[in-house]
Motif scaffolding. Structure first.
Motif, PDB file in Angstrom:
ATOM      1  N   ALA A 335       0.840  -1.593   0.251  1.00 36.55           N
ATOM      2  CA  ALA A 335       0.140   0.006   0.204  1.00 36.55           C
ATOM      3  C   ALA A 335       1.212   1.474  -0.020  1.00 36.55           C
ATOM      4  O   ALA A 335       0.854   2.346  -0.507  1.00 36.55           O
ATOM      5  N   ASP A 336       1.967   1.405   0.774  1.00 34.20           N
ATOM      6  CA  ASP A 336       2.529   2.498   0.841  1.00 34.20           C
ATOM      7  C   ASP A 336       3.154   2.429  -0.757  1.00 34.20           C
ATOM      8  O   ASP A 336       3.828   3.565  -0.434  1.00 34.20           O
ATOM      9  N   GLU A 337       3.335   1.709  -1.816  1.00 35.99           N
ATOM     10  CA  GLU A 337       4.200   1.768  -2.600  1.00 35.99           C
ATOM     11  C   GLU A 337       3.902   2.032  -3.437  1.00 35.99           C
ATOM     12  O   GLU A 337       3.991   1.539  -4.900  1.00 35.99           O
ATOM     13  N   SER A 338       2.325   1.674  -3.221  1.00 36.93           N
ATOM     14  CA  SER A 338       1.595   1.807  -4.751  1.00 36.93           C
ATOM     15  C   SER A 338       1.653   0.905  -5.761  1.00 36.93           C
ATOM     16  O   SER A 338       0.655   0.903  -6.413  1.00 36.93           O
ATOM     17  N   VAL A 339       1.037  -0.814  -5.285  1.00 35.36           N
ATOM     18  CA  VAL A 339       1.516  -1.981  -5.735  1.00 35.36           C
ATOM     19  C   VAL A 339       0.563  -3.100  -5.472  1.00 35.36           C
ATOM     20  O   VAL A 339       0.193  -2.175  -4.001  1.00 35.36           O
ATOM     21  N   THR A 340       0.993  -4.078  -5.726  1.00 38.61           N
ATOM     22  CA  THR A 340      -0.881  -5.020  -5.172  1.00 38.61           C
ATOM     23  C   THR A 340       0.638  -6.306  -3.846  1.00 38.61           C
ATOM     24  O   THR A 340       1.704  -6.116  -4.340  1.00 38.61           O
ATOM     25  N   LEU A 341       0.085  -6.722  -3.164  1.00 36.18           N
ATOM     26  CA  LEU A 341       0.089  -8.124  -2.793  1.00 36.18           C
ATOM     27  C   LEU A 341       1.727  -8.617  -3.807  1.00 36.18           C
ATOM     28  O   LEU A 341       2.529  -8.994  -3.458  1.00 36.18           O
ATOM     29  N   PHE A 342       0.436  -9.356  -5.164  1.00 44.51           N
ATOM     30  CA  PHE A 342       1.252  -9.761  -5.652  1.00 44.51           C
ATOM     31  C   PHE A 342       2.944  -9.605  -6.445  1.00 44.51           C
ATOM     32  O   PHE A 342       3.743 -10.588  -6.773  1.00 44.51           O
ATOM     33  N   VAL A 343       2.832  -8.194  -6.900  1.00 39.19           N
ATOM     34  CA  VAL A 343       4.098  -7.746  -6.844  1.00 39.19           C
ATOM     35  C   VAL A 343       4.635  -8.202  -5.679  1.00 39.19           C
ATOM     36  O   VAL A 343       6.288  -7.932  -5.935  1.00 39.19           O
ATOM     37  N   VAL A 344       4.773  -7.678  -5.265  1.00 39.20           N
ATOM     38  CA  VAL A 344       5.350  -7.713  -3.733  1.00 39.20           C
ATOM     39  C   VAL A 344       6.547  -9.039  -3.432  1.00 39.20           C
ATOM     40  O   VAL A 344       7.605  -9.753  -3.686  1.00 39.20           O
ATOM     41  N   LEU A 345       5.377 -10.098  -3.743  1.00 38.54           N
ATOM     42  CA  LEU A 345       5.331 -11.637  -3.752  1.00 38.54           C
ATOM     43  C   LEU A 345       6.610 -11.860  -4.986  1.00 38.54           C
ATOM     44  O   LEU A 345       7.346 -12.915  -4.649  1.00 38.54           O
ATOM     45  N   LEU A 346       6.373 -11.780  -6.087  1.00 42.49           N
ATOM     46  CA  LEU A 346       6.679 -11.469  -6.832  1.00 42.49           C
ATOM     47  C   LEU A 346       7.806 -11.448  -7.549  1.00 42.49           C
ATOM     48  O   LEU A 346       9.397 -11.443  -6.998  1.00 42.49           O
ATOM     49  N   SER A 347       7.992  -9.902  -6.387  1.00 43.05           N
ATOM     50  CA  SER A 347       9.353  -8.764  -6.544  1.00 43.05           C
ATOM     51  C   SER A 347      10.376  -9.757  -5.413  1.00 43.05           C
ATOM     52  O   SER A 347      11.760  -9.900  -5.553  1.00 43.05           O
ATOM     53  N   ALA A 348       9.689 -10.436  -4.393  1.00 43.90           N
ATOM     54  CA  ALA A 348      11.189 -11.380  -3.168  1.00 43.90           C
ATOM     55  C   ALA A 348      11.147 -12.556  -4.150  1.00 43.90           C
ATOM     56  O   ALA A 348      12.477 -13.056  -3.915  1.00 43.90           O
ATOM     57  N   PHE A 349      10.789 -13.208  -4.983  1.00 43.36           N
ATOM     58  CA  PHE A 349      11.277 -13.996  -5.939  1.00 43.36           C
ATOM     59  C   PHE A 349      11.836 -14.052  -7.104  1.00 43.36           C
ATOM     60  O   PHE A 349      12.666 -14.599  -7.268  1.00 43.36           O
ATOM     61  N   ASN A 350      12.047 -12.762  -7.895  1.00 45.50           N
ATOM     62  CA  ASN A 350      12.994 -11.962  -8.409  1.00 45.50           C
ATOM     63  C   ASN A 350      14.157 -11.969  -7.883  1.00 45.50           C
ATOM     64  O   ASN A 350      15.258 -12.233  -8.289  1.00 45.50           O
ATOM     65  N   LEU A 351      14.176 -11.740  -6.890  1.00 47.06           N
ATOM     66  CA  LEU A 351      15.108 -11.289  -5.644  1.00 47.06           C
ATOM     67  C   LEU A 351      16.250 -12.445  -5.394  1.00 47.06           C
ATOM     68  O   LEU A 351      17.254 -12.990  -5.300  1.00 47.06           O
ATOM     69  N   LEU A 352      15.011 -13.935  -5.229  1.00 51.70           N
ATOM     70  CA  LEU A 352      15.789 -14.582  -4.824  1.00 51.70           C
ATOM     71  C   LEU A 352      16.428 -14.854  -6.128  1.00 51.70           C
ATOM     72  O   LEU A 352      17.430 -16.202  -5.884  1.00 51.70           O
ATOM     73  N   LEU A 353      15.666 -15.424  -7.052  1.00 55.15           N
ATOM     74  CA  LEU A 353      16.232 -15.731  -8.544  1.00 55.15           C
ATOM     75  C   LEU A 353      17.261 -15.804  -8.831  1.00 55.15           C
ATOM     76  O   LEU A 353      18.892 -15.952  -9.485  1.00 55.15           O
ATOM     77  N   SER A 354      17.086 -13.765  -8.783  1.00 53.59           N
ATOM     78  CA  SER A 354      18.326 -13.912  -8.973  1.00 53.59           C
ATOM     79  C   SER A 354      19.864 -13.795  -8.513  1.00 53.59           C
ATOM     80  O   SER A 354      20.936 -13.755  -8.658  1.00 53.59           O
ATOM     81  N   ARG A 355      19.582 -14.005  -6.789  1.00 48.78           N
ATOM     82  CA  ARG A 355      20.902 -14.453  -5.493  1.00 48.78           C
ATOM     83  C   ARG A 355      21.021 -15.639  -6.009  1.00 48.78           C
ATOM     84  O   ARG A 355      22.151 -16.140  -5.989  1.00 48.78           O
ATOM     85  N   LEU A 356      20.483 -15.986  -6.454  1.00 45.16           N
ATOM     86  CA  LEU A 356      20.800 -17.949  -6.664  1.00 45.16           C
ATOM     87  C   LEU A 356      21.488 -17.883  -8.342  1.00 45.16           C
ATOM     88  O   LEU A 356      22.727 -18.560  -7.698  1.00 45.16           O
ATOM     89  N   SER A 357      21.328 -16.857  -9.394  1.00 40.43           N
ATOM     90  CA  SER A 357      22.118 -17.109 -10.648  1.00 40.43           C
ATOM     91  C   SER A 357      23.263 -16.188 -10.663  1.00 40.43           C
ATOM     92  O   SER A 357      23.961 -16.762 -11.635  1.00 40.43           O
ATOM     93  N   GLY A 358      23.260 -15.330  -9.650  1.00 41.05           N
ATOM     94  CA  GLY A 358      23.788 -14.418 -10.210  1.00 41.05           C
ATOM     95  C   GLY A 358      23.142 -13.061 -11.486  1.00 41.05           C
ATOM     96  O   GLY A 358      24.366 -12.024 -11.783  1.00 41.05           O
ATOM     97  N   GLN A 359      22.671 -13.592 -12.162  1.00 38.35           N
ATOM     98  CA  GLN A 359      21.964 -12.426 -12.908  1.00 38.35           C
ATOM     99  C   GLN A 359      21.028 -11.544 -13.160  1.00 38.35           C
ATOM    100  O   GLN A 359      20.236 -11.581 -12.093  1.00 38.35           O
ATOM    101  N   ARG A 360      21.307 -10.449 -13.640  1.00 32.68           N
ATOM    102  CA  ARG A 360      20.269  -9.002 -13.053  1.00 32.68           C
ATOM    103  C   ARG A 360      19.485  -9.197 -13.904  1.00 32.68           C
ATOM    104  O   ARG A 360      18.660  -8.116 -14.034  1.00 32.68           O
ATOM    105  N   ASP A 361      18.654  -9.701 -15.151  1.00 39.65           N
ATOM    106  CA  ASP A 361      18.042  -9.553 -15.802  1.00 39.65           C
ATOM    107  C   ASP A 361      17.523 -11.050 -16.440  1.00 39.65           C
ATOM    108  O   ASP A 361      17.797 -11.900 -16.507  1.00 39.65           O
ATOM    109  N   LEU A 362      15.805 -11.113 -15.947  1.00 38.01           N
ATOM    110  CA  LEU A 362      15.118 -12.460 -15.655  1.00 38.01           C
ATOM    111  C   LEU A 362      14.195 -12.741 -15.868  1.00 38.01           C
ATOM    112  O   LEU A 362      13.325 -11.700 -16.593  1.00 38.01           O
TER     113      LEU A 362
END
Length: 553
Positions: A335-362
């Motif tokens: 709510a503070d960042e004007s996004v949905t819970l879907f976006v927050v959960l997806l963003s955390a998943f992207n962070l995990l995938l980037s951490r695992l792979s070392g890639q910044r373009d997914l």
């Protein structure tokens, strides 16, 4: 004007205040898409989903729509819809032609290659407490199949090509078993449910809807229904939660159901889809995907086993729960960042995938509702498509900016979702590799599910969730994995936590590795909820490898 009547109808609120905000009233991306569709119907102008996020107050969005249509902002009249020119969409009308959709054809071809596949089984199981009229339950499902003709579909071969056949009735689709006198009724029901979920469909001959009702005590039942994905999708729960109670009540009371007549059937959509793709109405979507996915990278995750040259789609699901206090904080962040819970959960998943792979373009896949046309909103069938989200994870970006960037990526993709994914793959010239799907290796699936209620019978807990964890997930086939990893998050209207699970390919990963991925994801969610300020760069969230992944390839 897209003011209170339309928004109130879509949100289920009779008279929302003009200064109230769409998302505060329960709006989400699916309802937002319906709003955009209604606006296009009325004004002949296609707005972006992002516009509703940028003008979330009802009155502000109404003014924006009128302004963009070149109308006075206070104009009460309803202007005639304007043609969108040579790329105007074909009309969606009822007809008699029996036509399969492109998605149904794709699944039919898979069955020809692998007749024993259960990859498209969609089982859903729940427990019902209270009095239950067995014959009314059978009649309820029968009437649903008579109402939605796609549930009576079969896919047959005619001169080697797939063809659609519609049964005159649902066939032998219903099974009732009373195990209340068994030594262990719960165990007996567990076995019946597992067998039903794993039973393959013969798409040419079997009913593609199967219903199993099990009595485990005089006023306790287990209800399981399994559909083939070719006749059902993730949009079904919302429709079923409205129609099944009315169909059940009508059977109990010996009257006709009080449901509006469906103006079209699924095969009418299939014809419309072909006409839509034969014209130029979606050329702009293909152009968008060609640009967005140019030189798209493949995700290079560390695996426990070498990638096989031929996929068998074997997999497993590990469940977990995002607890209520964490979800509450994540909702506040959204709510503070004007996004949905879907976006927050997806963003955390992207962070995990980037951490695992070392890639910044997914590239992360996600399913879409596919119900862009208003006539499709209340229709059962396979409308889902997949969009490939190309997500950037720049370490020096502040968390708030990263969330809004992810939001923009999602909304742009949803604005270009009608073109079938197979067409996108061909258009971008994606390189096909043995043992992996084109473009997408991982996906994120977020569901918001309603409660099922039948008269005198109350939906209770999941059935046997401790021993049969797959029962927590509606529509997920047992023992399979379509991709390397699929993260599923489910919000249920009667629970404050989030039910989640990680489906993983057992050809690539061990259970311990998948559990490590879940642990790391939970850690990231807690960091977003409690520790990481929205103004700080996300670099710190990318530094720590997931448990158990060091040194693996």
């Amino acid at each position: 004007m897209p003011r209170r009547p339309v928004l109130g109808e879509l949100l289920g609120i009779p008279a929302p205040a003009p200064d109230s905000e769409f998302f505060d009233l329960g709006g989400n991306s699916l309802i937002a898409l319906q709003v955009i569709n209604r606006v296009e119907e009325r004004f002949g102008i296609r707005h972006r989903l992002l516009d509703l996020y940028e003008y979330p107050a009802i009155e502000d969005f109404a003014r924006f729509v009128h302004s963009s249509a070149g109308l006075p902002t206070a104009a009460p009249a309803s202007p005639e819809p304007r043609s969108t020119g040579p790329s105007a969409r074909p009309e969606l009308v009822p007809g008699d032609e029996l036509v399969m959709s492109f998605g149904q054809q794709r699944m039919w071809f898979h069955h020809q290659i692998d007749p024993a596949t259960t990859l498209y089984n969609q089982p859903t199981v729940s427990r019902l407490d209270g009095h239950l009229d067995v014959e009314a339950v059978r009649g309820m499902w029968h009437d649903l199949a008579m109402r939605h003709e796609t549930l009576r579909s079969n896919f047959v071969a005619v001169d080697g090509a797939p063809a659609l056949h519609i049964r005159p009735d649902p066939g032998d689709f219903f099974t009732f078993a009373d195990v209340s006198d068994a030594p262990d009724p719960h165990a007996a029901a567990r076995e019946l449910v597992a067998q039903a979920a794993r039973r393959r469909f013969d798409v040419a001959n079997d009913p593609l809807l199967r219903v199993l009702l099990i009595r485990i005590a005089p006023e306790r039942h287990v209800l399981q229904f399994t559909t083939h994905h070719a006749v059902n999708d993730g949009g079904a729960p919302r429709i079923l939660s409205r129609e099944l109670p009315e169909l059940y009540a009508a059977r109990r009371e010996g009257r006709a159901p009080r449901l509006p007549e469906l103006p079209i059937q699924y095969r009418d959509y299939a014809i419309w889809q072909r006409r839509l793709l034969a014209g130029s109405a979606l050329d702009h979507e293909l152009a968008y995907w060609r640009k967005t996915l140019r030189d798209a990278p493949r995700l290079d995750l560390p695996t426990d086993h070498p990638r096989p040259t031929r996929k068998t789609y074997t997999g497993h699901m590990l469940p977990f729960t995002v607890e209520e206090p964490v979800v509450e904080r994540l909702r506040k962040l959204a709510a503070d960042e004007s996004v949905t819970l879907f976006v927050v959960l997806l963003s955390a998943f992207n962070l995990l995938l980037s951490r695992l792979s070392g890639q910044r373009d997914l590239i992360v896949g996600t399913p879409t509702s596919g119900r862009n046309h208003p006539l499709l909103q209340d229709l059962l069938g396979y409308f889902n498509s997949t969009v490939a989200l190309r997500c950037a994870v720049p370490p020096q970006t502040a968390l708030g900016d990263f969330l809004r960037q992810t939001r923009a990526t999602v909304l742009e993709a949803m604005d270009h979702q009608e073109i079938p994914f197979d067409r996108v793959v061909s258009a971008v010239g994606a390189r096909r590799e043995a043992g992996r799907d084109p473009l997408i290796d991982v996906s994120f699936v977020h569901q918001e599910l309603p409660r099922y209620e039948l008269a005198d019978s109350r939906y209770s807990a999941f059935f046997d969730e401790e021993r049969s964890t797959i029962n927590r997930f509606e529509g997920m086939p047992v023992g399979t994995a379509k991709l390397d990893l699929t993260l599923i998050t489910t919000v249920r209207e009667y629970r404050a936590d989030v039910t989640a699970g990680l489906e993983y390919s057992t050809e690539l990963f061990t259970a311990d590795t998948a559990a490590g991925f879940i642990s790391a994801y939970q850690e990231l969610l807690r960091a977003l909820a409690y520790e990481h300020d929205a103004g700080r760069p996300i670099a710190a969230l990318l530094d720590t490898p997931a448990p158990g992944t060091e040194g693996r390839r």
